[in-house]
Design an enzyme around this catalytic site. Structure first.
Site, PDB file in Angstrom:
ATOM      1  NE  ARG A 154      -1.333  -1.615   3.591  1.00 15.42           N
ATOM      2  CZ  ARG A 154      -1.435  -1.765   4.917  1.00 15.42           C
ATOM      3  NH1 ARG A 154      -2.548  -1.483   5.530  1.00 15.42           N
ATOM      4  NH2 ARG A 154      -0.397  -2.176   5.627  1.00 15.42           N
ATOM      5  CE  LYS A 207      -2.283  -5.523  -7.187  1.00 13.49           C
ATOM      6  NZ  LYS A 207      -1.549  -4.883  -6.137  1.00 13.49           N
ATOM      7  CG  ASN A 211      -5.980  -4.355  -5.762  1.00 14.57           C
ATOM      8  OD1 ASN A 211      -5.539  -4.671  -4.657  1.00 14.57           O
ATOM      9  ND2 ASN A 211      -5.313  -3.578  -6.591  1.00 14.57           N
ATOM     10  N   GLY A 260      -9.423   6.264  -3.606  1.00 17.96           N
ATOM     11  CA  GLY A 260      -8.504   6.811  -4.603  1.00 17.96           C
ATOM     12  C   GLY A 260      -7.317   5.899  -4.787  1.00 17.96           C
ATOM     13  CB  CYS A 263      -3.982  -0.125  -7.584  1.00 24.80           C
ATOM     14  SG  CYS A 263      -2.292   0.154  -8.061  1.00 24.80           S
ATOM     15  NE  ARG A 331      -0.421   7.720  -9.513  1.00 21.74           N
ATOM     16  CZ  ARG A 331       0.366   6.660  -9.642  1.00 21.74           C
ATOM     17  NH1 ARG A 331       0.677   6.222 -10.836  1.00 21.74           N
ATOM     18  NH2 ARG A 331       0.845   6.046  -8.577  1.00 21.74           N
TER      19      ARG A 331
END
Ligand code: UGA
Length: 438
Positions: A154, A207, A211, A260, A263, A331
């Site tokens: 993270r 992965k 997420n 935010g 990823c 981002r």
């Protein structure tokens, strides 16, 4: 062990310096001239706690070398592993753009002269391994193995996460490649939980699935905060109790202005496009994104309501621009999107962030930046707290009160009862005053 890490973004820099710290000899490749020039002086182009010091220490002690060309990095005859950590930004349709991966693969193929394991480290869409093998195979002169070792770091706690991983996932096509990567990861520590070998595609999907699950958890959290306000319960007490359910877990239970970072959204959009192509129902996944969007609008509505229903010409102070505390990354930051929505409604924005103002200046227009939170308070008719920096949690509230008495706390960093006592008009997420009666 001698390794090369191609790409010195947030993942590549952490992984390169982390393996160097554990005694490996690491060559880090950064193509971008500006970033390369900074890095070779030991300066990071972004803020990540403890990372710059670790880079400098390992460069000084000779275990970490920064080069600009991939070819320079892979001349080493003792090289065993190449980790690909280049960016995979989303294209307009949400599909990941693999152009940097392709450039890296071609450069490796041109210069490599002995067997190595080439592992995907960046988050890549499922089946990138197959594609990578083809691209490499077109030009390469020697034998090679491909692998996927997804990273679960993270931002803001990356150094800690690198040395204390929950699990290490290694996908390879051969036992030999697995053993090589296992040896590399064992250098982090004897207790590191390295899972048994899986296929490259399984590792890639682990992965994406992980997420998606985090993002789903956030969608539930955000919905609970909206419901808490509507029905008069305290969502934090509910979420805390929910989190103790061992079947699910305590993480991602803190309401915020939206998710935010580079990823979660990008990966879920990639997963949606890939599932759609395969004919899988993506309704649930799309709903997660809709809830996240609604949470951003929800915060804007709260600001508008507190300022009398019309934002035109109103001066709105914003505390926090990064997507979470302890990072300079903006981002997909909800703060940035919320500011843009407020501006579209005619508000004038006055903002402060401890680390992210330079990065925000590249994407925001017409914002007045301040040197601290108190100045923001003096200049504004209401303040929105959009990032949970400790500096904001520890503010002197009476000094803030001398500027403005209106606060919309979209990170729930203050106590509603105390804010009321101090004379603030205060709103937060899913903790209406009536819920405090209990
Ligand atoms: C996320 C994952 O947590 C990492 O495991 C993964 O490796 C990484 O994406 C990646 O794929 O590279 P990161 O982007 O650094 O890491 O951010 P998170 O800590 O997951 O936070 C994402 C957003 O959710 C932030 O805006 C944060 O403020 C928000 N959040 C998180 C909440 O609103 N509440 C929470 O309880 C937790």
């Amino acid at each position: 062990m001698n390794i090369v890490v191609v790409g010195q973004g947030f993942v590549g820099t952490t992984v390169g310096a982390g393996f160097a710290e554990k005694g490996n000899s690491v060559t880090a490749v950064e193509n971008d001239p500006e970033r390369y020039n900074l890095l070779r002086q030991g300066i990071l182009p972004f803020y990540e706690p403890e990372l710059e010091q670790m880079v400098q220490k390992n460069m000084a002690e000779g275990r970490l070398r920064i080069v600009q060309n991939t070819a320079d990095g892979i001349k080493d005859p003792d090289l065993e592993v190449i980790l690909l950590a280049v960016g995979t930004p989303p294209k307009e349709d949400g599909r990941p753009d693999l152009k940097y991966m392709e450039i890296a693969a071609r450069e490796i193929a041109k210069s490599l002269d002995h067997h190595v394991v080439i592992a995907e480290k960046s988050t890549v869409p499922i089946r990138t391994g197959e594609w990578l093998k083809k691209v490499l195979g077109e030009h390469i002169k020697c034998d090679f193995d491909i692998a996927a070792c997804p990273e679960f770091l993270r931002e803001s706690t990356a150094v800690h996460d690198f040395f204390n991983p929950d699990r290490i996932v290694i996908g390879t096509e051969t036992e030999q490649a697995y053993e090589t990567l296992r040896r590399l990861y064992r250098s982090i520590g004897d207790n590191v939980n390295i899972l048994p070998r899986m296929a490259v595609g399984d590792a890639e999907m682990t992965k994406h699935a992980s997420n998606m699950r985090l993002y789903l958890e956030l969608a539930v959290t955000y919905l609970m905060s909206q419901t808490g306000d509507a029905l008069g319960f305290n969502c934090e007490r509910v979420l805390n109790a929910m989190g103790m359910d061992k079947r699910i877990g305590p993480y991602f239970k803190k309401p915020g202005p939206g998710a935010g970072g580079f990823c979660l959204r990008k990966d879920l959009e990639a997963l949606i496009s890939i599932c759609k192509d395969a004919g899988v129902d993506t309704g649930l996944f799309e709903q997660i994104i809709k809830i996240d969007d609604s949470q951003r609008r929800y915060v804007v509505d709260k600001v508008e309501k507190m300022l009398g229903g019309d934002l035109n010409g109103k001066r709105v102070g914003v505390l926090g621009l990064s997507f979470k505390k302890d990072t300079s990354d903006v981002r997909y930051s909800p703060a940035i999107e919320i500011i843009q929505m407020l501006q579209r409604k005619g508000a004038k924005i006055i903002a402060y962030d401890p680390k992210a103002m330079n990065e925000a200046k590249r994407v925001l227009l017409d914002v007045e930046y301040c040197t601290d939170a108190y100045e923001v308070a003096r200049q504004s008719e209401a303040i929105a707290v959009l990032t949970e920096w400790d500096e904001f949690t520890n503010l002197n509230k009476m000094r803030i009160r001398q500027g403005t008495h209106r606060i919309i706390d979209a990170r729930n960093i203050f106590d509603p009862a105390i804010m009321k006592q101090l004379g603030f008009e205060y709103d937060s997420l899913g903790r209406p005053m009536k819920s405090y009666a209990a």
